[in-house]
Design a protein around this motif. Structure first.
Motif, PDB file in Angstrom:
ATOM      1  N   VAL A  42       0.840  -1.202   0.000  1.00 53.37           N
ATOM      2  CA  VAL A  42       0.000   0.000   0.000  1.00 53.37           C
ATOM      3  C   VAL A  42       0.874   1.252   0.000  1.00 53.37           C
ATOM      4  O   VAL A  42       0.585   2.238  -0.690  1.00 53.37           O
ATOM      5  N   TRP A  46       0.996   4.263  -2.923  1.00 52.77           N
ATOM      6  CA  TRP A  46       0.210   5.278  -2.230  1.00 52.77           C
ATOM      7  C   TRP A  46      -0.304   6.372  -3.155  1.00 52.77           C
ATOM      8  O   TRP A  46      -1.387   6.933  -2.966  1.00 52.77           O
ATOM      9  N   THR A  49      -4.101   7.315  -6.765  1.00 52.15           N
ATOM     10  CA  THR A  49      -5.512   7.702  -6.734  1.00 52.15           C
ATOM     11  C   THR A  49      -6.007   7.845  -8.165  1.00 52.15           C
ATOM     12  O   THR A  49      -5.419   8.580  -8.954  1.00 52.15           O
ATOM     13  N   PRO A 101      -8.480  12.106  -0.542  1.00 58.22           N
ATOM     14  CA  PRO A 101      -7.736  10.901  -0.919  1.00 58.22           C
ATOM     15  C   PRO A 101      -7.102  10.195   0.280  1.00 58.22           C
ATOM     16  O   PRO A 101      -7.030   8.959   0.313  1.00 58.22           O
ATOM     17  N   SER A 104      -9.845   8.211   1.976  1.00 63.08           N
ATOM     18  CA  SER A 104     -10.168   7.011   1.199  1.00 63.08           C
ATOM     19  C   SER A 104      -9.117   5.926   1.402  1.00 63.08           C
ATOM     20  O   SER A 104      -9.445   4.752   1.628  1.00 63.08           O
ATOM     21  N   LYS A 105      -7.859   6.299   1.310  1.00 64.74           N
ATOM     22  CA  LYS A 105      -6.779   5.317   1.390  1.00 64.74           C
ATOM     23  C   LYS A 105      -6.709   4.680   2.778  1.00 64.74           C
ATOM     24  O   LYS A 105      -6.551   3.460   2.902  1.00 64.74           O
ATOM     25  N   ALA A 109      -7.465   0.895   3.539  1.00 60.01           N
ATOM     26  CA  ALA A 109      -6.389   0.111   4.152  1.00 60.01           C
ATOM     27  C   ALA A 109      -6.891  -0.613   5.399  1.00 60.01           C
ATOM     28  O   ALA A 109      -6.539  -1.785   5.638  1.00 60.01           O
ATOM     29  N   ASP A 147      -5.454   1.810  -2.666  1.00 63.05           N
ATOM     30  CA  ASP A 147      -5.028   3.199  -2.806  1.00 63.05           C
ATOM     31  C   ASP A 147      -5.810   3.984  -3.856  1.00 63.05           C
ATOM     32  O   ASP A 147      -5.570   5.176  -4.043  1.00 63.05           O
ATOM     33  N   SER A 148      -6.730   3.344  -4.559  1.00 64.46           N
ATOM     34  CA  SER A 148      -7.374   3.974  -5.710  1.00 64.46           C
ATOM     35  C   SER A 148      -8.292   5.130  -5.342  1.00 64.46           C
ATOM     36  O   SER A 148      -8.572   5.998  -6.162  1.00 64.46           O
ATOM     37  N   GLY A 149      -8.806   5.150  -4.116  1.00 66.38           N
ATOM     38  CA  GLY A 149      -9.761   6.170  -3.710  1.00 66.38           C
ATOM     39  C   GLY A 149     -11.209   5.749  -3.873  1.00 66.38           C
ATOM     40  O   GLY A 149     -12.115   6.481  -3.480  1.00 66.38           O
TER      41      GLY A 149
END
Length: 525
Positions: A42, A46, A49, A101, A104-105, A109, A147-149
């Motif tokens: 991750v 990172w 996004t 972001p 979200s991450k 996670a 990590d995509s958001g």
């Protein structure tokens, strides 16, 4: 049959429980190792996004600022997002000033850590746990999707939890399962994704059948149904359509039933699919294996038939990926020759890890964040920097994510994902001529204007607008920025500044390669 039981795997095999005996073997070292591998992956991805995440962030921000969940404040609301609960989750963080972001991450996670914990603690044997957790945490798409958001990881956790609860009841009908939990998971899945109810429907049906005499089970299911219907009616009343706006754009556009999605998914997840299917032929694993495969089939039916857009790194297959990891583990739990189970676990983990790195878009996605920063984000920030009057801060884009989000300008999405007129049949050229945006951003494979894009007659739309800059994302991916003559000098100056700034904070390379990714992670570029 001859059996071979040694060390951690030496357990009685008179029955198959999908949940472990806590005293069987110490799982802490495996859990720590798995979480560490997940954390490293991750961290390495990172920055990744994706542009679509910024669509959700725009709706979230507008809602947090009192405009409602809408694309352009003050205009007719449009539902260009498909993850209502995920959008809603981010609202308080806007008020607190936390970058979305990051929210979200960290949330994804935490969900991935919960999935890892379930994959380590649910199998009964060491081999099963290694196969499940190892495949999950060493799979490159896992790192990128966390990590995509987007809502990918939370949704996968919801489905996995629902299946585990139903599997527990298949083993022991008197197992303690809260009457409200499976219906709540169904409701959460359906608000995280419109198709979410499909993945949770099989475990819900199993749970209802096994608890069919439990009045509380039916009561909570009814409560969830009423809440779900209320949500659908509220959406319909607010947005004016029964389905999200994106449905009307995407269905039929990229539809392809030639089997490409199925072939790629099968090749990537082959050992997991084989192990999960093998569980159908053992009495001790048949029920849970059938449950997993039913949920996966429900999740996979739509993407298998429609070649979905934005299916980077098999995103829609990943929704069921933890289920297949767990089903493979349960199958290995039932293998009596432990050396065979251990060897199979090694093959499963090795194949899955290698397949993740061999994915066609793997190299592109690990560099996605830097590429987006250098192009879309730079353009959006440049527009925000200008002193263009508020009533003229209008932009048209085909990539409706970071550019509208960072600019804060009223945006016309001429693909139609966030524009009801285009989604429901209006000609994009006529829409853009009517809107007459101050700036038009064109996505092009070259630094020259293409004749058309997304059914849009670009020369006619652009008129006398001037090209003020070109932001390159990848070798054949440019954002060409055109502005009306009276604001062109100011937009050009702001864009030049932001593009120079982006080059200073990124690695400046545009090639999609793992070498570039590793160099950046290690600080060599």
């Amino acid at each position: 049959m001859l059996t071979e039981s040694r060390g951690a795997d030496a357990e009685p095999r008179t029955e198959w429980p999908p949940f472990r005996d806590p005293d069987a073997w110490d799982r802490r070292p495996l859990l720590v190792a798995a979480l560490l591998a997940l954390a490293v992956g991750v961290w390495a991805c990172w920055s990744a996004t994706v542009d679509d995440a910024y669509i959700t962030y725009r709706y979230t921000t507008n809602l947090a600022h009192g405009f409602g969940p809408t694309w352009n404040p003050g205009q007719d609301p449009v539902e260009g997002f498909t993850n209502f609960a995920w959008m809603l989750w981010h609202v308080p963080w806007v008020w607190l000033g936390v970058p979305l972001p990051v929210v979200s991450k960290l949330t994804a996670a935490a969900c991935a850590m919960a999935v890892t914990w379930l994959l380590v603690t649910s199998p009964r044997t060491w081999s099963g746990a290694v196969a499940a957790a190892g495949s999950f945490v060493l799979f490159l798409p896992t790192w990128v999707h966390v990590d995509s958001g987007l809502e990918t990881a939370p949704f996968a956790l919801v489905v996995l939890r629902a299946v585990l609860l139903a599997a527990r009841l298949l083993h022991d009908r008197d197992a303690p399962v809260r009457s409200w939990e499976v219906p709540a998971l169904l409701l959460l899945a359906g608000t995280l994704r419109p198709d979410g109810v499909l993945g949770v429907a099989p475990p819900l049906l199993v749970w209802l059948w096994l608890r069919r005499r439990d009045r509380a089970a039916w009561t909570w299911t009814g409560v969830a149904a009423v809440a779900g219907i209320g949500y659908l009616v509220g959406r319909w009343a607010y947005f004016g359509h029964t389905l999200p706006n994106t449905f009307y754009v995407k269905v039929g556009v990229d539809a392809a039933t030639d089997g490409r999605w199925i072939q790629l998914t099968a090749a990537t997840l082959l050992p997991l699919l084989v192990c999960a299917t093998a569980g159908l032929f053992r009495a001790r694993t048949a029920g849970p294996a059938a449950l997993v495969l039913a949920s996966c089939l429900a999740l996979y039916a739509i993407p298998a038939l429609s070649a979905p857009a934005m299916d980077y790194l098999s995103r829609f297959a990943w929704h069921g990926f933890p289920l297949l990891c767990l089903a493979a583990a349960w199958t290995l739990d039932a293998v009596e020759l432990r050396r065979v189970a251990a060897a199979t676990a090694a093959v499963v983990v090795g194949w899955t890890a290698v397949a993740g790195f061999l994915a066609p878009d793997g190299r592109t996605m690990v560099n996605y964040g830097d590429d987006l920063r250098r192009a879309h984000i730079a353009v959006g920030l440049a527009l925000a920097d200008t002193n263009v009057p508020a009533d003229r801060r209008t932009v048209a884009v085909s990539d409706a994510g970071a550019m509208p989000y960072f600019s804060g300008w009223a945006a016309t999405d001429y693909i139609g994902l966030n524009d009801e007129r285009i989604a429901h049949g209006a000609n994009p050229t006529e829409v853009l001529l009517a809107d007459d945006p101050t700036v038009v951003v064109v996505t092009s494979p070259r630094p020259e204007l293409p004749p058309s894009s997304w059914r849009t007659d670009l020369p006619r739309v652009l008129g006398d607008r001037e090209l003020v800059g070109a932001a390159q994302m990848r070798p054949e991916y440019f954002q060409l920025v055109y502005a009306k003559p009276d604001v062109a000098p100011e937009v050009r100056a702001a864009l030049d500044r932001r593009l120079a700034e982006a080059r200073a904070v990124t690695d400046t390379r545009v090639d999609p390669s793992y070498g570039r990714w590793v160099d950046r992670v290690l600080g060599r570029s």
